[in-house]
Enzyme design. Structure first.
Site, PDB file in Angstrom:
ATOM      1  N   THR A 117       0.833  -1.195   0.000  1.00 18.58           N
ATOM      2  CA  THR A 117       0.000   0.000   0.000  1.00 18.58           C
ATOM      3  C   THR A 117       0.868   1.246   0.000  1.00 18.58           C
ATOM      4  OG1 THR A 117      -1.588   1.291   1.305  1.00 18.58           O
ATOM      5  CG2 THR A 117      -0.112  -0.154   2.522  1.00 18.58           C
ATOM      6  N   TYR A 141      -1.864   0.176  10.058  1.00 24.54           N
ATOM      7  CA  TYR A 141      -1.996  -0.529   8.782  1.00 24.54           C
ATOM      8  C   TYR A 141      -0.758  -0.315   7.923  1.00 24.54           C
ATOM      9  CZ  TYR A 141      -3.434  -1.341   3.957  1.00 24.54           C
ATOM     10  OH  TYR A 141      -3.482  -1.767   2.648  1.00 24.54           O
TER      11      TYR A 141
END
Length: 320
Positions: A117, A141
């Site tokens: 990501t 995250y």
């Protein structure tokens, strides 16, 4: 046909990847614990219900299929939830992935494609963000993904694992067959939320801040069609099969689209009007996030097909 393990293949991006692999002549083997995935989204290849952290179960699967590579989409990915429940994210995204890598090593499976990501970069220091941008994630995250990126580099040096890392911001769109859709619960992504509002399933759509330093005052994000992402992963697989060295790539459209632009294009595509409410800024929302995918274009020959946001929106509108 070569077997390719798709961890998380019952999820949104993973199920599209399964279809793409099948169309390309591979046999996709979906491995999913169905905690967030959907069994009926796996339309091709084989299915094995298993958690990536289950070393015995994964060992049996690797022995059974002897895959040419493993693709990993089996991460939890909600930023807000990662702040509220970091243990869940470190256990699955870090410990689970390390368990998977160790099982692969025991079974001499040495090609790995990792869905990472752009959250590993944190707040942008310059735009568009290329692979050399400093990596300073601002939430659990992003940190869990960066930990695995760093582990992969160490594993590659020590164990000769060959990997490809892909980073991107906002996956969007549906396969135009209508067979596969975005089915998150709860839904947090802008395009499906605006489409739901246009369909009357929501009373309004919220714009969080209209006073950013962007052309129209709303946040700008890089939306990339899910099939374009899958094409890049397929190109990464072929790159490794061709003897390519371990690499990391950012994936993006090359330009961003604002919240107001997305809302305007949904109105255009749907032919419907709906209520838009402007609310205050959300904490931690950067004004603009845009990826630089020059390297992927150069090394992999990858080119996104859906470069206009209305074309991405059309694939959602006509398949819901």
């Amino acid at each position: 046909m070569k077997n390719i393990i798709v961890a998380g293949g019952a999820g949104y991006i993973g199920s599209h990847m399964v279809k793409k692999l099948s169309d390309a002549g591979f046999n996709p083997v979906t491995v999913d614990n169905l905690s967030t995935g959907h069994r009926d989204a796996v339309l091709h290849g084989d299915f094995e219900e298993c958690d990536i952290a289950d070393s015995a179960g994964m060992g049996r699967i690797l022995e059974k299929y002897n895959p040419a590579a493993v693709m990993h989409f089996a991460a939890f990915s909600l930023v807000g939830e990662s702040v509220e429940k970091p243990e869940k994210y470190y256990r699955n995204n870090v410990a689970g992935t390390l368990s998977l890598l160790e099982t692969m090593r025991r079974h001499a499976c040495d090609r790995f494609i990792f869905s990472s990501t752009a959250a590993v970069f944190g707040d942008p220091e310059y735009l568009p963000m290329d692979e050399n941008h400093p990596k300073k994630p601002v939430n659990p995250y992003g940190r869990t993904k960066l930990m695995i990126e760093e582990a992969l580099r160490d594993y590659s040096a020590a164990y000769d694992l060959k990997y490809v890392i892909f980073r991107y911001f906002n996956a969007a769109g549906h396969d135009e067959s209508g067979d596969l859709k975005e089915r998150h619960s709860p839904e947090t992504h802008l395009i499906p939320l605006v489409v739901q509002t246009a369909k009357g399933e929501r009373s309004s759509i919220a714009v969080y801040g209209d006073d950013y330093g962007t052309p129209d005052g709303t946040c700008v994000r890089d939306y990339i069609h899910v099939n374009d992402l899958c094409e890049a992963h397929l190109a990464g697989l072929k790159y490794l099969e061709g003897g390519g060295e371990s690499e990391d790539f950012n994936l993006g459209n090359g330009s961003g689209f604002s919240v107001k632009e997305v809302i305007s294009k949904v109105r255009l595509v749907s032919g419907r009007d709906f209520e838009v409410k402007t609310e205050g800024r959300r904490a931690g929302d950067p004004a603009s996030l845009v990826a630089d995918s020059t390297k992927a274009r150069r090394v992999l020959g990858w080119r996104p097909e859906y470069t206009a946001v209305e074309d991405i929106i059309k694939t959602v509108w006509k398949t819901v």
